[in-house]
Motif scaffolding. Structure first.
Motif, PDB file in Angstrom:
ATOM      1  N   THR A  14       0.824  -1.201   0.000  1.00 48.77           N
ATOM      2  CA  THR A  14       0.000   0.000   0.000  1.00 48.77           C
ATOM      3  C   THR A  14       0.865   1.261   0.000  1.00 48.77           C
ATOM      4  OG1 THR A  14      -1.748  -1.177   1.161  1.00 48.77           O
ATOM      5  CG2 THR A  14      -1.825   1.225   1.219  1.00 48.77           C
ATOM      6  N   ALA A  15       1.896   1.284   0.826  1.00 51.23           N
ATOM      7  CA  ALA A  15       2.754   2.469   0.920  1.00 51.23           C
ATOM      8  C   ALA A  15       3.501   2.742  -0.376  1.00 51.23           C
ATOM      9  CB  ALA A  15       3.745   2.304   2.070  1.00 51.23           C
ATOM     10  N   THR A  16       3.884   1.704  -1.100  1.00 54.30           N
ATOM     11  CA  THR A  16       4.593   1.907  -2.364  1.00 54.30           C
ATOM     12  C   THR A  16       3.637   2.088  -3.534  1.00 54.30           C
ATOM     13  OG1 THR A  16       4.764  -0.487  -2.688  1.00 54.30           O
ATOM     14  CG2 THR A  16       6.631   0.630  -1.628  1.00 54.30           C
ATOM     15  N   THR A  17       2.380   2.065  -3.286  1.00 56.76           N
ATOM     16  CA  THR A  17       1.295   2.245  -4.262  1.00 56.76           C
ATOM     17  C   THR A  17       1.352   1.231  -5.404  1.00 56.76           C
ATOM     18  OG1 THR A  17       2.424   3.888  -5.651  1.00 56.76           O
ATOM     19  CG2 THR A  17       1.155   4.717  -3.764  1.00 56.76           C
ATOM     20  N   VAL A  18       1.912   0.059  -5.151  1.00 64.62           N
ATOM     21  CA  VAL A  18       1.960  -0.983  -6.169  1.00 64.62           C
ATOM     22  C   VAL A  18       0.593  -1.620  -6.331  1.00 64.62           C
ATOM     23  CG1 VAL A  18       2.970  -3.211  -6.769  1.00 64.62           C
ATOM     24  CG2 VAL A  18       4.403  -1.416  -5.838  1.00 64.62           C
ATOM     25  N   GLY A  19      -0.061  -1.951  -5.231  1.00 67.91           N
ATOM     26  CA  GLY A  19      -1.413  -2.480  -5.296  1.00 67.91           C
ATOM     27  C   GLY A  19      -1.471  -3.986  -5.221  1.00 67.91           C
ATOM     28  N   TYR A  20      -1.181  -4.673  -6.288  1.00 69.49           N
ATOM     29  CA  TYR A  20      -1.282  -6.131  -6.391  1.00 69.49           C
ATOM     30  C   TYR A  20      -2.672  -6.632  -6.027  1.00 69.49           C
ATOM     31  CZ  TYR A  20       3.730  -6.668  -7.103  1.00 69.49           C
ATOM     32  OH  TYR A  20       4.992  -6.601  -7.611  1.00 69.49           O
ATOM     33  N   GLY A  21      -3.709  -5.867  -6.364  1.00 69.16           N
ATOM     34  CA  GLY A  21      -5.068  -6.292  -6.051  1.00 69.16           C
ATOM     35  C   GLY A  21      -5.543  -7.420  -6.937  1.00 69.16           C
ATOM     36  N   ASP A  22      -5.081  -7.443  -8.173  1.00 67.48           N
ATOM     37  CA  ASP A  22      -5.578  -8.461  -9.097  1.00 67.48           C
ATOM     38  C   ASP A  22      -4.776  -9.763  -9.044  1.00 67.48           C
ATOM     39  OD1 ASP A  22      -3.419  -7.089 -10.077  1.00 67.48           O
ATOM     40  OD2 ASP A  22      -4.032  -7.209 -12.162  1.00 67.48           O
ATOM     41  N   ILE A  23      -3.498  -9.693  -8.714  1.00 65.54           N
ATOM     42  CA  ILE A  23      -2.662 -10.896  -8.636  1.00 65.54           C
ATOM     43  C   ILE A  23      -1.929 -10.879  -7.293  1.00 65.54           C
ATOM     44  CG2 ILE A  23      -0.814 -12.214  -9.719  1.00 65.54           C
ATOM     45  CD1 ILE A  23      -1.394 -10.660 -12.298  1.00 65.54           C
ATOM     46  N   PRO A  24      -2.516 -11.403  -6.261  1.00 61.96           N
ATOM     47  CA  PRO A  24      -1.846 -11.366  -4.951  1.00 61.96           C
ATOM     48  C   PRO A  24      -0.682 -12.343  -4.887  1.00 61.96           C
ATOM     49  CG  PRO A  24      -3.912 -12.557  -4.794  1.00 61.96           C
ATOM     50  CD  PRO A  24      -3.822 -12.025  -6.191  1.00 61.96           C
ATOM     51  N   LEU A  25       0.418 -11.907  -4.330  1.00 58.70           N
ATOM     52  CA  LEU A  25       1.575 -12.772  -4.140  1.00 58.70           C
ATOM     53  C   LEU A  25       1.437 -13.464  -2.795  1.00 58.70           C
ATOM     54  CD1 LEU A  25       4.367 -10.363  -5.378  1.00 58.70           C
ATOM     55  CD2 LEU A  25       3.276 -12.204  -6.637  1.00 58.70           C
ATOM     56  N   GLU A  26       1.596 -14.772  -2.803  1.00 59.97           N
ATOM     57  CA  GLU A  26       1.370 -15.523  -1.579  1.00 59.97           C
ATOM     58  C   GLU A  26       2.625 -16.197  -1.044  1.00 59.97           C
ATOM     59  OE1 GLU A  26      -1.999 -18.051  -1.986  1.00 59.97           O
ATOM     60  OE2 GLU A  26      -3.284 -16.425  -2.655  1.00 59.97           O
ATOM     61  N   THR A  27       3.610 -16.454  -1.893  1.00 65.58           N
ATOM     62  CA  THR A  27       4.822 -17.118  -1.407  1.00 65.58           C
ATOM     63  C   THR A  27       5.799 -16.080  -0.875  1.00 65.58           C
ATOM     64  OG1 THR A  27       5.956 -17.023  -3.534  1.00 65.58           O
ATOM     65  CG2 THR A  27       4.547 -18.939  -3.137  1.00 65.58           C
ATOM     66  N   ASN A  28       6.598 -16.505   0.072  1.00 68.59           N
ATOM     67  CA  ASN A  28       7.578 -15.594   0.660  1.00 68.59           C
ATOM     68  C   ASN A  28       8.665 -15.199  -0.345  1.00 68.59           C
ATOM     69  OD1 ASN A  28       6.314 -15.502   3.125  1.00 68.59           O
ATOM     70  ND2 ASN A  28       7.451 -17.246   3.945  1.00 68.59           N
ATOM     71  N   ILE A  29       9.039 -16.106  -1.210  1.00 68.08           N
ATOM     72  CA  ILE A  29      10.050 -15.785  -2.231  1.00 68.08           C
ATOM     73  C   ILE A  29       9.499 -14.742  -3.197  1.00 68.08           C
ATOM     74  CG2 ILE A  29      11.338 -16.707  -4.194  1.00 68.08           C
ATOM     75  CD1 ILE A  29      11.621 -19.317  -2.616  1.00 68.08           C
ATOM     76  N   GLY A  30       8.268 -14.917  -3.630  1.00 71.34           N
ATOM     77  CA  GLY A  30       7.642 -13.937  -4.520  1.00 71.34           C
ATOM     78  C   GLY A  30       7.532 -12.575  -3.870  1.00 71.34           C
ATOM     79  N   ARG A  31       7.172 -12.576  -2.597  1.00 73.46           N
ATOM     80  CA  ARG A  31       7.058 -11.307  -1.870  1.00 73.46           C
ATOM     81  C   ARG A  31       8.425 -10.651  -1.696  1.00 73.46           C
ATOM     82  NH1 ARG A  31       2.549 -12.251   2.893  1.00 73.46           N
ATOM     83  NH2 ARG A  31       0.767 -12.407   1.481  1.00 73.46           N
ATOM     84  N   ALA A  32       9.457 -11.443  -1.424  1.00 72.78           N
ATOM     85  CA  ALA A  32      10.805 -10.885  -1.252  1.00 72.78           C
ATOM     86  C   ALA A  32      11.299 -10.248  -2.549  1.00 72.78           C
ATOM     87  CB  ALA A  32      11.764 -11.975  -0.789  1.00 72.78           C
ATOM     88  N   ILE A  33      11.092 -10.925  -3.651  1.00 80.04           N
ATOM     89  CA  ILE A  33      11.508 -10.373  -4.952  1.00 80.04           C
ATOM     90  C   ILE A  33      10.726  -9.095  -5.251  1.00 80.04           C
ATOM     91  CG2 ILE A  33      11.483 -10.789  -7.448  1.00 80.04           C
ATOM     92  CD1 ILE A  33      12.067 -13.768  -6.764  1.00 80.04           C
TER      93      ILE A  33
END
Length: 91
Positions: A14-33
């Motif tokens: 939210t703070a970076t205004t990226v959103g990701y509302g349509d494709i949520p990242l669920e894995t920790n590796i995906g979130r880290a990248i």
């Protein structure tokens, strides 16, 4: 939100205004990248803006830099050079 990690992820997205509302990242590796990319893009963007303003300011103040340089050894200036500095400072 099910965990502290989920809440932290939501706040960063939210703070970076990226959103990701349509494709949520669920894995920790995906979130880290994604986190590295978000921080990197924001850092490059703000760094580019800062560089632009700092570079512009230096170009416009060439006269000021010249005056500072000359005043650093004012005791060696001739009368003509001293008069030139006075004229530049009055402009």
């Amino acid at each position: 939100m099910e965990s502290y990690a989920d809440a932290l992820w939501w706040s960063i997205v939210t703070a970076t205004t990226v959103g990701y509302g349509d494709i949520p990242l669920e894995t920790n590796i995906g979130r880290a990248i994604a986190l590295i990319l978000m921080i990197g893009v924001i850092g490059m963007f703000t760094g580019s803006i800062a560089t632009y303003f700092l570079t512009d300011q230096r170009k416009e103040n060439g006269t000021i830099e010249y005056i500072k340089n000359e005043l650093s050894h004012y005791e060696k200036l001739s009368a003509d050079e001293f008069e030139r500095l006075i004229v530049l400072m009055n402009q």
